[in-house]
Design an enzyme around this catalytic site. Structure first.
Site, PDB file in Angstrom:
ATOM      1  CG  LEU A  38     -34.600 -23.409  -5.296  1.00 25.93           C
ATOM      2  CD1 LEU A  38     -35.641 -22.373  -4.887  1.00 25.93           C
ATOM      3  CD2 LEU A  38     -34.012 -24.090  -4.061  1.00 25.93           C
ATOM      4  CG  ASP A  40     -41.966 -30.862  -6.717  1.00 26.52           C
ATOM      5  OD1 ASP A  40     -42.498 -29.722  -6.652  1.00 26.52           O
ATOM      6  OD2 ASP A  40     -42.515 -31.888  -6.272  1.00 26.52           O
ATOM      7  CG  HIS A  42     -34.836 -27.354  -3.042  1.00 29.70           C
ATOM      8  ND1 HIS A  42     -34.244 -27.622  -4.251  1.00 29.70           N
ATOM      9  CD2 HIS A  42     -33.868 -27.469  -2.108  1.00 29.70           C
ATOM     10  CE1 HIS A  42     -32.955 -27.881  -4.071  1.00 29.70           C
ATOM     11  NE2 HIS A  42     -32.703 -27.797  -2.780  1.00 29.70           N
ATOM     12  CD  GLN A  66     -22.844 -27.052   2.547  1.00 25.68           C
ATOM     13  OE1 GLN A  66     -23.387 -26.223   3.274  1.00 25.68           O
ATOM     14  NE2 GLN A  66     -23.500 -28.078   2.040  1.00 25.68           N
ATOM     15  CG  MET A 189     -36.679 -34.747  -7.607  1.00 22.32           C
ATOM     16  SD  MET A 189     -38.086 -33.644  -7.396  1.00 22.32           S
ATOM     17  CE  MET A 189     -39.280 -34.508  -8.426  1.00 22.32           C
ATOM     18  CB  SER A 190     -29.904 -34.314  -6.444  1.00 24.67           C
ATOM     19  OG  SER A 190     -28.669 -33.652  -6.241  1.00 24.67           O
ATOM     20  CB  SER A 191     -28.991 -28.923  -7.015  1.00 24.64           C
ATOM     21  OG  SER A 191     -29.981 -28.529  -6.102  1.00 24.64           O
TER      22      SER A 191
HETATM   23  O1  PAF Z   1     -28.715 -29.409   1.987  1.00 23.48           O
HETATM   24  C1  PAF Z   1     -28.247 -28.319   1.580  1.00 23.48           C
HETATM   25  O2  PAF Z   1     -28.640 -27.808   0.542  1.00 23.48           O
HETATM   26  C2  PAF Z   1     -27.154 -27.636   2.387  1.00 23.48           C
HETATM   27  O3  PAF Z   1     -26.301 -28.567   2.969  1.00 23.48           O
HETATM   28  C3  PAF Z   1     -27.714 -26.669   3.447  1.00 23.48           C
HETATM   29  C4  PAF Z   1     -28.521 -27.397   4.498  1.00 23.48           C
HETATM   30  C5  PAF Z   1     -28.570 -25.613   2.773  1.00 23.48           C
HETATM   31  C6  PAF Z   1     -26.557 -25.959   4.157  1.00 23.48           C
HETATM   32  O4  PAF Z   1     -25.774 -25.240   3.264  1.00 23.48           O
END
Ligand code: PAF
Length: 286
Positions: A38, A40, A42, A66, A189-191
């Site tokens: 996570l 900011d 999120h 996914q 921002m991205s993981s």
């Molecule tokens: O955006 C994400 O982090 C993912 O695609 C989600 C929406 C939690 C589904 O796994």
């Protein structure tokens, strides 16, 4: 505001027991679906959820279906303890962290496919990705019996896929989107950002810069194809190894835009830097 009362549920049964109690008390329940690691961005969704609803559930589940690439799934950061501390501090009521076996028990056989908006862009570059997203988001929303669910606009195509699914399946949930949160230098921002080296991280800010400059050129009426191609070239010149796409789409339905836009449009890109796939998007003013 902090609360000491966040609980963690690992099963649908435990999550539902809590949510059913809230529903009996007449409370509105928000869900923020995440894959953890996570940041900011999120937490901004959590803040919006807290403002809109009485109780907030955040899910952390790295959804295997996914990912189209096993190495990408294996490399996805997993930081559950740190994430739980952040969520506790943000006033979340329940952290929902199911196992893969809880989500996809033996015999699981259902896929949700949203045609149209999931084709092209990330859907073109990552076959099956949005089937996995739609399937897991539908399950999460139904497991949490959420009244509202919160998603970031950085994943612009994902938002369209989720909205289409919710409409088509008559899911009783309101989808709320929040603006992309950016670092001081503009990087969304991205993981995935934490997988960049220090040098890559410094270079990554070129992506929002190129998109913003390209969007300004398009809005000013420059030739669209030339502006898009020069933006792709600028990313490669700056050290990105490849560009999956850099395209202009109608912001309302993701239809391709092929001339200077006359309706709200979004410039969307996915590009690779140091084996990390970064995505971003900016509005194009009309
Ligand atoms: O955006 C994400 O982090 C993912 O695609 C989600 C929406 C939690 C589904 O796994």
């Amino acid at each position: 505001m902090t609360t000491a009362h966040m609980t963690t549920a690992h099963t649908v049964h435990d999550l539902r027991a809590q949510v059913m109690q809230w529903k009996r008390d007449g409370l509105r329940v928000a869900m923020v679906p995440t894959m953890g690691a996570l940041h900011d961005g999120h937490l901004s969704l959590v803040r919006a959820a807290r403002a809109a609803c009485d109780r907030v559930v955040v899910s952390i589940f790295v959804n295997p279906i996914q990912f189209d690439d096993a190495a990408d799934l294996a490399a996805y950061p997993r930081t559950l303890d740190a994430d739980a501390a952040l969520l506790r501090g943000a006033g979340v009521d329940v952290l929902y962290a199911p196992s893969a076996a809880e989500m996809y028990p033996p015999g699981f056989a259902t896929t949700i496919r949203v045609r149209g908006v999931s084709e092209g862009l990330c859907g073109g570059a990552r076959p099956g990705h949005f089937d996995g997203v739609a399937t897991v988001v539908c399950k999460l929303l139904m497991q949490a019996l959420a009244d509202c669910a919160f998603f970031g606009e950085k994943d612009f195509q994902q938002v369209h896929v989720v909205r289409r699914m919710v409409t088509d399946l008559n899911l009783p949930v309101e989808i709320v989107t929040c603006p992309t949160r950016r670092e001081d230098d503009g990087l969304a921002m991205s993981s995935r950002n934490r997988r960049l080296s220090a040098e890559g991280r410094a270079r990554a800010r070129i992506l929002p810069q190129v998109l913003t400059q390209c969007a300004e050129r398009i809005a000013a009426g420059d030739d669209l194809d030339t502006a898009l191609q020069q933006a792709r070239d600028a990313l490669i010149a700056a050290g990105f190894t490849s560009v999956d796409y850099l395209e202009l789409r109608d912001a309302r339905d993701l239809a391709p835009v092929t001339t200077t836009p006359t309706a709200p449009a979004r410039l969307l890109a996915a590009a690779w830097l140091e084996s990390v796939r970064l995505i971003d998007g900016v509005d194009v003013g009309v």
